[in-house]
Design a protein around this motif. Structure first.
Motif, PDB file in Angstrom:
ATOM      1  N   ILE A  71      -1.000  11.664   3.466  1.00  0.00           N
ATOM      2  CA  ILE A  71      -1.346  10.240   3.023  1.00  0.00           C
ATOM      3  C   ILE A  71       0.495   9.908   2.925  1.00  0.00           C
ATOM      4  CG2 ILE A  71      -1.301   8.578   0.902  1.00  0.00           C
ATOM      5  CD1 ILE A  71      -3.106  10.964  -0.657  1.00  0.00           C
ATOM      6  N   LEU A  72       1.209  10.232   2.938  1.00  0.00           N
ATOM      7  CA  LEU A  72       2.813  10.175   3.035  1.00  0.00           C
ATOM      8  C   LEU A  72       2.153   9.985   4.458  1.00  0.00           C
ATOM      9  CD1 LEU A  72       4.733  12.739   0.939  1.00  0.00           C
ATOM     10  CD2 LEU A  72       4.107   9.951   0.765  1.00  0.00           C
ATOM     11  N   TRP A  84      -1.540  15.140   0.053  1.00  0.00           N
ATOM     12  CA  TRP A  84      -0.300  13.896  -0.191  1.00  0.00           C
ATOM     13  C   TRP A  84       0.217  14.558   1.298  1.00  0.00           C
ATOM     14  CZ3 TRP A  84       2.566  14.265  -5.922  1.00  0.00           C
ATOM     15  CH2 TRP A  84       0.984  13.357  -6.643  1.00  0.00           C
ATOM     16  N   SER A  87       3.159  11.648 -10.253  1.00  0.00           N
ATOM     17  CA  SER A  87       2.511  13.029 -10.942  1.00  0.00           C
ATOM     18  C   SER A  87       2.534  13.538 -11.082  1.00  0.00           C
ATOM     19  CB  SER A  87       2.252  13.508  -9.121  1.00  0.00           C
ATOM     20  OG  SER A  87       1.483  14.153  -9.321  1.00  0.00           O
ATOM     21  N   THR A 117       4.430   1.349   7.738  1.00  0.00           N
ATOM     22  CA  THR A 117       5.614   0.663   7.139  1.00  0.00           C
ATOM     23  C   THR A 117       6.538   0.474   8.566  1.00  0.00           C
ATOM     24  OG1 THR A 117       5.786   1.426   4.847  1.00  0.00           O
ATOM     25  CG2 THR A 117       7.840   0.809   5.785  1.00  0.00           C
ATOM     26  N   GLN A 135       2.980   6.378  -6.693  1.00  0.00           N
ATOM     27  CA  GLN A 135       1.568   7.914  -7.605  1.00  0.00           C
ATOM     28  C   GLN A 135       1.766   8.892  -7.660  1.00  0.00           C
ATOM     29  OE1 GLN A 135      -1.969   6.598  -5.371  1.00  0.00           O
ATOM     30  NE2 GLN A 135      -3.087   5.937  -6.805  1.00  0.00           N
ATOM     31  N   ASN A 136       2.850   9.566  -6.214  1.00  0.00           N
ATOM     32  CA  ASN A 136       2.981  10.466  -5.794  1.00  0.00           C
ATOM     33  C   ASN A 136       4.334  10.938  -7.001  1.00  0.00           C
ATOM     34  OD1 ASN A 136       4.660  12.695  -4.686  1.00  0.00           O
ATOM     35  ND2 ASN A 136       3.476  12.116  -2.774  1.00  0.00           N
ATOM     36  N   ILE A 155       8.288  13.295  -8.552  1.00  0.00           N
ATOM     37  CA  ILE A 155      10.183  13.538  -9.268  1.00  0.00           C
ATOM     38  C   ILE A 155      10.129  12.898  -9.825  1.00  0.00           C
ATOM     39  CG2 ILE A 155      10.297  10.808  -7.687  1.00  0.00           C
ATOM     40  CD1 ILE A 155      12.018  12.799  -5.751  1.00  0.00           C
ATOM     41  N   LEU A 212      -3.814  -0.771  -6.671  1.00  0.00           N
ATOM     42  CA  LEU A 212      -4.227   0.652  -6.170  1.00  0.00           C
ATOM     43  C   LEU A 212      -3.634   1.361  -6.999  1.00  0.00           C
ATOM     44  CD1 LEU A 212      -2.651  -1.036  -3.087  1.00  0.00           C
ATOM     45  CD2 LEU A 212      -5.059  -0.254  -2.499  1.00  0.00           C
ATOM     46  N   MET A 221      10.283   9.788   0.892  1.00  0.00           N
ATOM     47  CA  MET A 221       8.657   9.238   2.317  1.00  0.00           C
ATOM     48  C   MET A 221       8.075   9.741   3.347  1.00  0.00           C
ATOM     49  SD  MET A 221       6.457   5.555   2.653  1.00  0.00           S
ATOM     50  CE  MET A 221       7.315   5.472   4.108  1.00  0.00           C
ATOM     51  N   GLN A 251      -3.431  -2.232   6.470  1.00  0.00           N
ATOM     52  CA  GLN A 251      -3.387  -1.633   5.022  1.00  0.00           C
ATOM     53  C   GLN A 251      -5.211  -1.083   3.880  1.00  0.00           C
ATOM     54  OE1 GLN A 251      -0.066  -1.109   4.420  1.00  0.00           O
ATOM     55  NE2 GLN A 251       0.692  -2.283   6.422  1.00  0.00           N
ATOM     56  N   SER A 308       1.257   6.546   5.399  1.00  0.00           N
ATOM     57  CA  SER A 308       2.061   5.245   4.632  1.00  0.00           C
ATOM     58  C   SER A 308       3.059   4.857   4.958  1.00  0.00           C
ATOM     59  CB  SER A 308       3.165   5.898   3.137  1.00  0.00           C
ATOM     60  OG  SER A 308       1.705   6.064   1.896  1.00  0.00           O
ATOM     61  N   VAL A 344       0.763  -1.543  -0.236  1.00  0.00           N
ATOM     62  CA  VAL A 344      -0.371   0.503   0.024  1.00  0.00           C
ATOM     63  C   VAL A 344       0.948   1.448   0.402  1.00  0.00           C
ATOM     64  CG1 VAL A 344      -1.436   0.719   1.541  1.00  0.00           C
ATOM     65  CG2 VAL A 344      -1.981  -1.163   1.188  1.00  0.00           C
ATOM     66  N   ALA A 345       2.119   0.928   0.804  1.00  0.00           N
ATOM     67  CA  ALA A 345       2.827   2.940   0.814  1.00  0.00           C
ATOM     68  C   ALA A 345       2.979   2.781  -0.556  1.00  0.00           C
ATOM     69  CB  ALA A 345       3.623   2.203   1.883  1.00  0.00           C
ATOM     70  N   GLN A 380       1.438   4.069  -2.944  1.00  0.00           N
ATOM     71  CA  GLN A 380       1.080   5.367  -2.824  1.00  0.00           C
ATOM     72  C   GLN A 380       2.049   6.314  -2.910  1.00  0.00           C
ATOM     73  OE1 GLN A 380      -0.264   5.885   0.880  1.00  0.00           O
ATOM     74  NE2 GLN A 380      -2.698   4.410   0.529  1.00  0.00           N
ATOM     75  N   LEU A 381       3.347   5.263  -2.988  1.00  0.00           N
ATOM     76  CA  LEU A 381       4.466   5.944  -2.875  1.00  0.00           C
ATOM     77  C   LEU A 381       5.024   7.046  -4.690  1.00  0.00           C
ATOM     78  CD1 LEU A 381       7.423   7.699  -1.588  1.00  0.00           C
ATOM     79  CD2 LEU A 381       7.794   5.017  -1.572  1.00  0.00           C
TER      80      LEU A 381
END
Lengths: 293, 279
Positions: free
Chosen positions: B246-247, B243, A128, B254, A124-125, A134, A236, B27, B229, B250, A117-118, A121-122
């Motif tokens: 969201i970060l 974000w 972007s 983790t 997607q970032n 980045i 996801l 992150m 999760q 995340s 999941v992380a 999301q990471l």
């Protein structure tokens, strides 16, 4: 001792828990899936036996199924290439240095600990476009600004974009497996070959490769079967979209069974995924065994 | 020339290390900065890209103590489920692995092969039947539906069997003279000798279940019983482009296992290495 070890009651005590769980959560579900695949069923109303209709639909008219299947193959190729071949490359580099092996190992392995999941999301970032992530930022900085795009909604690039995070994540895992195989090659073999004037490349190709081949094969099998069941990250990140560009068989199967409540058709796809995995494993074994032996 | 090759190797390895680590640093750093800052500093290359200018815990506060998302509850749920699965997997795998490693019975190799074949069969095939089974038992929305179907680790049986096989029969022989039963031999001699392998398997099982997403998504609908999760994924899809939150989410997903891993890395790596020799 012999008598004790042959004691049938003891065997039963030790094996029964695992056998029961295996029966109920592995064997029975596989048989049930096969059985369900011959029915049309929404989970609520009466099950209707329809013979091979689900399979006929799957192989015949269902364009999404074929799209998901071919996407899945590309997904597997990208992931195996990244995990096993980059993993091997990194492992070789690692055996070539003397200082800092441990710290590099930990750094390379770190992504394997991040949850899916992380990671989804990471990335997607990272991908972007607006606001600029980045990857697009780096592209702009190094003068490749024309290449920057919304990767995850780009029809041509979305599939690659969802495959890369999964590949990236486990490079370190395969690096460790292959690194261990490489350093377990006895050093006198290497020295003897060097005495005979073998170059590094020759040494690698004719001595190291054959010696790590069994481990390499297991790695390719693990990476392939892992990618064939890929679900979390693609689901996801894009949920199969845009359109069906990033739909994989497991995500399509999930949607068919649990969103459209078409358990029969979903089961037929599940059976297909199993057969596909078994064929893939047999194929890899064949290919690797026949090569230069 | 030699020195150049040397430098080149390190440069390459460092570049790869950066690619591996940057997303993670990004992150964690992103979760510690205010939202406005997140993009302000991503558009100019300097060290503030990775080190927040204004450190803030706001994002974490907003995520953890938001009224709609009881994240502490989710973490608790996940710890309970992953912990129970780990204990059960250890017991079931150790028992079976001992039978395969040391006991003698007919059909052993066939039964073992049957178990091992499950390693290449994708879990997807069990989704529908297992869901229906859980539904029949009335277990949907309960921890049991998360724990019971996960209680077999074929890899665990494989790993522990390798380990048990290395324990010499002579030690067990000695116990026999004392008149010990098989169970006693197993508990007093085999298990203590296999502690490192048990830690390895326990760690891998716990991490695997902490990461689990698809199965809880299917069997748990009750918000209060949700796993971390799934909760984080749905939180993030609602948060849109917020974000920094969201970060933070995340990172929460983790961080606990990352810390666990850093302490027990040695055991984890050993398990990974073992998985490569299974061919």
């Amino acid at each position: 001792m012999d008598k004790i070890l042959r004691n049938h009651k003891a065997v039963l005590v030790f094996l029964l828990p695992a056998l029961l769980v295996y029966l109920f959560t592995v064997l029975a579900p596989i048989l049930w899936s096969m059985y369900f695949s011959f029915f049309s069923w929404d989970g609520v109303s009466e099950m209707v036996y329809i013979g091979f209709d689900n399979y006929a639909k799957m192989f015949g008219g269902d364009k999404t199924f074929w799209k998901a299947f071919s996407n899945n193959l590309i997904y597997v190729l990208i992931i195996v290439a990244m995990q096993v071949f980059l993993g091997l490359l990194v492992a070789i580099l690692l055996t070539n240095i003397t200082k800092g092996r441990e710290i590099f190992k930990t750094l390379y392995f770190a992504p394997a600990i991040i949850t899916s999941v992380a990671i989804a999301q990471l990335f997607q970032n990272v991908y972007s476009f607006e606001p600029v992530g980045i990857l697009n930022y780096v592209l702009q900085q190094i003068g490749l600004g024309d290449w920057s795009k919304p990767w995850l909604s780009d029809l041509e690039w979305a599939l690659t974009a969802v495959s890369v995070p999964e590949g990236w994540r486990f490079i370190g895992l395969y690096m460790i497996i292959l690194y261990t195989a490489l350093i377990s090659i006895p050093s006198d073999i290497e020295e003897a070959a060097r005495m005979d004037g073998a170059s590094s490349w020759n040494l690698f190709r004719s001595i190291k490769m054959p010696m790590i081949k069994p481990v390499l094969m297991v790695s390719i099998i693990m990476a392939t079967t892992g990618a064939l069941k890929g679900f979390d990250i693609p689901y996801l990140m894009t949920n199969g979209g845009p359109g069906r560009v990033t739909e994989l068989l497991p995500t399509y199967m999930y949607k068919t069974a649990f969103s459209s409540l078409n358990f029969g058709y979903g089961s037929a796809m599940a059976v297909f995924i199993v057969i596909e995995s078994l064929i893939a494993v047999a194929f890899i074994r064949r290919l690797m065994d026949s090569k230069e032996t | 020339m030699r020195q150049m090759g040397f430098a080149l190797k390190y440069i390459m390895m460092t570049l790869i290390a950066i690619v591996c680590i940057i997303p993670i640093v990004w992150m964690v750093a992103g979760s510690l900065r205010p939202y406005e800052e997140l993009f302000q500093y991503s558009s100019s290359l300097n060290w503030h890209m990775f080190v927040p200018v204004k450190f803030t815990w706001e994002n974490y506060k907003n995520v953890i103590f938001s009224d709609t998302n009881p994240f502490l509850r989710y973490i608790w749920n996940t710890v309970i489920v992953a912990g129970s699965v780990t204990v059960i997997v250890l017991v079931v795998s150790a028992l079976a692995a001992f039978a395969f490693a040391k006991l003698r019975f007919r059909g052993k190799s066939i039964v073992f092969a049957l178990f091992m074949s499950a390693m290449v069969i994708p879990g997807e095939v069990t989704l529908v039947p297992n869901y229906l089974l859980m539904n029949n038992f009335g277990w949907v929305n309960s921890y049991a539906s998360l724990i019971v179907p996960s209680s077999l680790s074929v890899f665990g049986i494989f790993l522990l069997r390798q380990f048990f096989a290395d324990i010499p029969n002579e030690i067990m022989e000695a116990a026999k003279i004392d008149g010990a039963s098989v169970m006693r031999v197993f508990l007093r001699i085999v298990i203590p000798a296999a502690v490192p392998a048990l830690i390895t398997l326990g760690l891998m099982t716990f991490l695997g279940n902490w990461d689990s997403y698809l199965w809880p998504l299917i069997v748990i609908n009750d918000e209060k019983k949700q796993m971390l999760q799934v909760a984080i994924a749905s939180f993030s899809s609602l948060a849109g482009t917020d974000w920094s939150k969201i970060l933070a989410a995340s990172t929460i997903a983790t961080a606990p296992i990352l810390i666990l891993f850093l302490f027990l890395q040695r055991y984890y790596i050993q398990g990974i290495t073992m998985s490569g020799v299974k061919g």
